[in-house]
Write a protein that holds these residues in place. Structure first.
Motif, short mmCIF file in Angstrom:
data_model
loop_
_atom_site.label_atom_id
_atom_site.label_comp_id
_atom_site.label_asym_id
_atom_site.label_seq_id
_atom_site.Cartn_x
_atom_site.Cartn_y
_atom_site.Cartn_z
N THR A 101 0.84 -1.20 0.00
CA THR A 101 0.00 0.00 0.00
C THR A 101 0.87 1.25 0.00
O THR A 101 2.05 1.21 0.41
CB THR A 101 -0.91 0.05 1.24
N GLU A 103 0.48 3.83 1.93
CA GLU A 103 0.77 4.19 3.31
C GLU A 103 1.84 3.27 3.91
O GLU A 103 2.74 3.71 4.63
CB GLU A 103 -0.50 4.11 4.15
N ALA A 106 5.38 4.14 2.39
CA ALA A 106 5.90 5.42 2.90
C ALA A 106 6.34 5.28 4.36
O ALA A 106 7.38 5.80 4.75
CB ALA A 106 4.85 6.51 2.76
N HIS A 107 5.54 4.57 5.16
CA HIS A 107 5.90 4.36 6.56
C HIS A 107 7.20 3.54 6.66
O HIS A 107 8.08 3.87 7.47
CB HIS A 107 4.77 3.64 7.29
N VAL A 174 -0.32 10.42 -0.37
CA VAL A 174 0.80 10.10 0.51
C VAL A 174 2.08 10.61 -0.14
O VAL A 174 2.30 10.40 -1.34
CB VAL A 174 0.89 8.57 0.75
N ARG A 196 -0.01 6.54 -4.25
CA ARG A 196 -1.45 6.31 -4.10
C ARG A 196 -1.74 4.82 -4.27
O ARG A 196 -1.02 4.12 -4.98
CB ARG A 196 -2.24 7.11 -5.13
N ASN A 197 -2.78 4.36 -3.60
CA ASN A 197 -3.19 2.98 -3.77
C ASN A 197 -3.84 2.81 -5.14
O ASN A 197 -4.55 3.70 -5.63
CB ASN A 197 -4.15 2.58 -2.66
#
Length: 246
Positions: A101, A103, A106-107, A174, A196-197
């Motif tokens: 994903t 998110e 990025a995490h 994101v 983006r997803n």
């Protein structure tokens, strides 16, 4: 099994084996810069030898090894930035992953930087010679930009967006972005990586900002550097996240 990524350079879908071939050529060049010859020429062996060599040298020896080139690159970068008066050229690549994903990636990336996982950051591209996060959260980088004739040293501050010229795209909710500065603090560029997803996975739109009057070959050449490093980071992130419980 490694996931099959779609990689787009100048809107052309680039086969992963072309990126791997670029990485192999870059690895042979990097070993020479580090003062050794390739023990073997297959890509996994080159990656392993580079990791050993960089670890054996350490930060201080790497800075010393490249000190003349870094000093010259620094003078050029600041001069080009001054001439460009804040105007920029963009080096852009898009990568679509069938897994993970926006998110999650990025995490993973931000945590790798925050925790100073240097081995992960360096392994993504052969001409990453040093990537380390300091106490202030800035990322010190010594690398050869894709089309540049010599390595450069700069600092990326992911908490600072002040001099970026690229625009945040609302279609990519994101982002990982920051200003790149010379050792004396001069703003010389930056990054705006947006995600983006999409489908079962996510799309990455990766942007590096260079001063307007930099050699165009650096900008076009750096697209291959971006394709290489983020392909490797995305594969590493997806594999690590998949192994996590729950």
């Amino acid at each position: 099994m490694a996931i099959d990524l779609q990689i787009f350079i100048a809107n052309e879908n680039i086969a992963s084996d072309r990126v791997a071939a670029w990485e192999r050529r870059s690895a042979l060049k990097a070993l020479g810069k580090l003062g050794v010859r390739a023990e073997r020429t297959d890509l996994p062996a080159l990656r392993e030898q580079l990791a050993r060599r960089k670890e054996a040298l350490g930060h201080d020896a790497i800075r010393s090894l490249f000190r003349r080139e870094l000093a010259l690159a620094d003078r050029i970068a600041k001069s080009v930035a001054w001439l460009s008066r804040g105007r920029r050229r963009f080096s852009i690549v898009e990568i679509v992953s069938p897994a993970g994903t926006a998110e999650g990636f990025a995490h993973w990336f931000e945590e790798a930087a925050r925790r100073d996982r240097e081995e992960v950051m360096i392994a993504a591209a052969p001409e990453h010679y040093l990537i380390a996060t300091d106490a202030a959260g800035r990322q010190e980088v010594i690398e050869t930009n894709g089309g540049a004739p010599m390595p450069a040293r700069f600092f990326v501050d992911y908490a600072d967006l002040s001099s970026l010229r690229s625009e945040a795209d609302p279609a990519y909710p994101v982002q990982v972005a920051g200003v790149a500065r010379a050792p004396d603090g001069t703003a010389i560029g930056g990054v705006r990586h947006q995600f983006r997803n999409e489908g079962t996975g996510f799309r990455a739109r990766l942007t590096v900002e260079f001063p307007l009057f930099i050699m165009p070959s650096v900008v076009t050449g750096h697209r291959w550097h971006l394709a290489c490093e983020f392909s490797n980071w995305i594969r590493a992130a997806v594999a690590e996240i998949d192994r996590q419980p729950g």
